[in-house]
Design a protein around this motif. Structure first.
Motif, short mmCIF file in Angstrom:
data_model
loop_
_atom_site.label_atom_id
_atom_site.label_comp_id
_atom_site.label_asym_id
_atom_site.label_seq_id
_atom_site.Cartn_x
_atom_site.Cartn_y
_atom_site.Cartn_z
N ARG A 9 0.84 -1.20 0.00
CA ARG A 9 0.00 0.00 0.00
C ARG A 9 0.88 1.25 0.00
NH1 ARG A 9 -3.89 -0.66 5.04
NH2 ARG A 9 -2.02 -1.65 5.88
N VAL A 10 0.32 2.31 -0.55
CA VAL A 10 1.03 3.59 -0.62
C VAL A 10 0.08 4.68 -0.13
CG1 VAL A 10 2.08 5.30 -2.15
CG2 VAL A 10 2.45 2.85 -2.57
N MET A 11 0.62 5.62 0.64
CA MET A 11 -0.13 6.80 1.05
C MET A 11 0.61 8.05 0.61
SD MET A 11 -3.13 6.60 2.56
CE MET A 11 -3.27 8.05 3.60
N GLN A 12 -0.12 8.97 0.00
CA GLN A 12 0.42 10.27 -0.37
C GLN A 12 -0.28 11.31 0.51
OE1 GLN A 12 -0.54 10.36 -4.53
NE2 GLN A 12 1.44 9.51 -5.13
N VAL A 13 0.49 11.99 1.34
CA VAL A 13 -0.08 12.97 2.27
C VAL A 13 0.59 14.32 2.03
CG1 VAL A 13 -0.59 13.55 4.65
CG2 VAL A 13 -0.43 11.14 3.97
N SER A 14 -0.21 15.32 1.70
CA SER A 14 0.31 16.66 1.46
C SER A 14 0.40 17.43 2.77
CB SER A 14 -0.59 17.42 0.48
OG SER A 14 -0.57 16.80 -0.81
N VAL A 15 1.55 18.04 3.00
CA VAL A 15 1.77 18.90 4.16
C VAL A 15 1.58 20.35 3.70
CG1 VAL A 15 3.42 19.64 5.93
CG2 VAL A 15 3.38 17.24 5.15
N PRO A 16 0.74 21.13 4.35
CA PRO A 16 0.44 22.48 3.85
C PRO A 16 1.66 23.40 3.92
CG PRO A 16 -0.54 22.15 6.02
CD PRO A 16 -0.02 20.82 5.58
N ARG A 17 1.88 24.14 2.86
CA ARG A 17 3.04 25.03 2.74
C ARG A 17 3.01 26.18 3.74
NH1 ARG A 17 1.83 29.80 0.48
NH2 ARG A 17 3.98 30.20 -0.18
N ASP A 18 1.82 26.55 4.22
CA ASP A 18 1.70 27.70 5.11
C ASP A 18 1.83 27.33 6.58
OD1 ASP A 18 1.32 29.45 3.00
OD2 ASP A 18 -0.86 29.22 3.01
N GLY A 25 -3.49 5.58 -1.46
CA GLY A 25 -4.37 6.48 -0.74
C GLY A 25 -3.88 7.91 -0.82
N HIS A 26 -4.80 8.85 -0.73
CA HIS A 26 -4.47 10.28 -0.84
C HIS A 26 -5.08 11.04 0.33
CE1 HIS A 26 -3.26 9.61 -5.08
NE2 HIS A 26 -4.28 8.78 -5.09
N PHE A 27 -4.31 11.96 0.86
CA PHE A 27 -4.83 12.82 1.94
C PHE A 27 -4.03 14.11 1.97
CE2 PHE A 27 -4.98 14.21 6.45
CZ PHE A 27 -6.35 14.41 6.53
N GLY A 28 -4.71 15.19 2.31
CA GLY A 28 -4.04 16.47 2.46
C GLY A 28 -4.43 17.10 3.79
N ILE A 29 -3.45 17.47 4.61
CA ILE A 29 -3.72 18.13 5.87
C ILE A 29 -4.26 19.52 5.59
CG2 ILE A 29 -2.68 19.03 7.98
CD1 ILE A 29 -0.62 16.78 7.77
N THR A 30 -5.42 19.84 6.15
CA THR A 30 -6.08 21.12 5.90
C THR A 30 -6.62 21.69 7.19
OG1 THR A 30 -8.33 20.29 5.55
CG2 THR A 30 -6.84 20.19 3.66
#
Length: 473
Positions: free
Chosen positions: A116-125, A324-329
């Motif tokens: 399995r793979v997870m891609q998690v975006s960390v917010p630039r701000d 899987g995809h997720f972005g911290i918001t």
């Protein structure tokens, strides 16, 4: 449909402060590149050696590592069921006023044991302490870390590993590691020009839109807007590099579905998947020289040939359902501040502050990216009951964290405040693994359901004890 490179009124672009209200479209780009790039750079065996020689990662030891990978290396970890973490970075490059601010920071985490793979975006701000030297630190947005490492003239006292061509990547790794708790096995950094060049080198990619995309406030390259805007119809069709860039960057579409964060994320994931599929297709092999040329001047990484080859061999075979995809918001672990009291930065800064300043809650999330498949297989309905004293949206925020981990989460409920958190299995014991996993994650106790508690799955009642952890108290 837009087909020409972006143009608009001329003007002098002022240098953008890292605290100024952001132009959010820039964060889309790096995430779109790296999945395709990691598989694309392996397509031409003869040109790969030239490419890696150009980025400085080809050495005599590389061949030996290919045959007998040492413990701790990426090939070794993938062969032995261990987790691999790679930091993916997208920066503006020479076309932008702040060329080395990483507007995209994405964690690529691979669980080789479960494929399995997870891609998690960390917010630039996100505001963090960036420790760049012995006793030297600066409190900045996290996207400044790469820029500090890339600038050896303005930041005296940097550690040796944060200098030179790879200094920015190493400092970004260290900074994101502090926030997420993950140890990175390498990084990949690409600029926006590479995005256009890669798509063009592939002969274009397919874009599929559920609704039209019309944006009359799409920015040009001169701090203005494209005359007439950009316009893409619904449907599936081939797009070139500039068109793909426009689809990825657009934030001001007149269609509500396309203007939302969710709509933009769907477009980005769609383009990433298209790049990956095109880069691994048989027809793309003949375009390997163009791919190498497109990346050589706009690609920085500490991965070597065996690392990239191992990642390619592992990820190229994975179905879309394994990623899987997720972005911290601001809907989960962070909160946006701009001219508001309580901010972690200057009153006039447009920033994101962690709800838990210690980052312990965020690290707990990253430590549990891959839930045991036996837990997920129970398919237990999960409900979060917010019984905290003052965190009104705790239930919704926690729900947003559990969904990308594979849980089937129902609408949360606000209930009377209580001190202690509990987990209740209302199914009569059908979901023991889910109940125990949730109890461990939240530091709660699995207990007998009290009278009057309704439901048919697992209910997590979050009390004041967990709310204090959530806010770092």
């Amino acid at each position: 449909m837009s087909s020409q490179p972006a143009t608009g009124r001329a003007g002098v672009r002022p240098r953008r402060s890292q605290y100024a209200p952001r132009r959010p479209w820039r964060g889309a780009l790096g995430a779109l590149l790296v999945g395709g790039i990691l598989v694309g750079v392996l397509l031409g065996a003869l040109r790969v050696a030239d490419f890696l020689q150009g980025v400085g990662n080809l050495s005599p030891g590389t061949i030996a590592k290919q045959v007998d990978p040492p413990a701790g290396s990426i090939p070794y970890k993938l062969q032995h069921g261990q987790q691999v973490n790679v930091l993916l970075l997208g920066y503006g490059g020479a076309e932008n006023d702040a060329p080395y601010l990483t507007d995209t920071l994405m964690v690529l985490s691979i669980d080789s044991a479960s494929h399995r793979v997870m891609q998690v975006s960390v917010p630039r701000d996100l505001m963090v302490d960036i420790d760049y030297g012995a006793g030297k630190s600066t409190f900045q947005k996290i996207n400044v870390a790469y820029s500090i490492g890339a600038d050896d003239g303005s930041w005296p006292g940097k550690k040796s590993e944060y200098r030179g061509k790879q200094g920015g990547g190493h400092l970004a790794e260290a900074t994101v590691s502090k926030v997420t708790g993950l140890q990175f096995d390498g990084f990949v950094a690409v600029d926006f020009k590479a995005f256009r060049d890669v798509v063009n080198a592939l002969g274009g990619v397919q874009a599929c839109l559920d609704t039209p995309l019309d944006d009359n406030q799409y920015p040009d390259y001169h701090n203005g807007y494209i005359k007439g805007g950009i316009h893409f119809p619904a449907g599936c069709y081939m797009v070139n590099g500039e068109q793909a860039l426009e689809i990825a960057r657009s934030r001001k579409a007149i269609e509500p579905e396309q203007a939302s964060d969710f709509g933009r994320a769907r477009r980005q994931q769609m383009l990433l998947n298209s790049i990956r599929k095109k880069a691994t297709s048989v027809n793309a092999v003949g375009r390997a020289p163009q791919l190498m040329d497109a990346l050589q001047k706009n690609f920085v990484s500490n991965l070597d040939l065996t690392d990239i080859n191992a990642l390619y061999n592992f990820t190229a075979r994975l179905p879309d359902t394994s990623v899987g995809h997720f972005g911290i918001t601001q809907d989960d672990l962070v909160q946006r501040f701009y001219m508001q009291r309580g901010t972690c930065a200057d009153f006039y800064a447009d920033v994101l502050c962690p709800l838990d300043p210690s980052f312990a809650t965020m690290r707990a999330f990253f430590a549990n990216l891959f839930v045991d498949a036996k837990v997920v297989a129970e398919k237990a309905p999960v409900r979060i009951d917010n019984a905290s004293l003052g965190v009104e949206d705790l239930g919704q925020r926690v729900e947003n964290l559990l969904k990308p981990l594979g849980f089937e989460v129902e609408t949360p409920i606000r209930r009377r405040a209580q001190t202690t958190s509990y987990v209740y299995d209302l199914s009569g014991g059908k979901f023991p693994k889910t109940a125990q996993w949730l109890a461990t994650y939240f530091g709660a106790t699995v207990a007998t359901p009290p009278p009057g508690l309704t439901g048919d799955g697992v209910v997590v009642v979050l009390g004041r004890d967990y709310a204090m952890k959530w806010t770092g108290q």
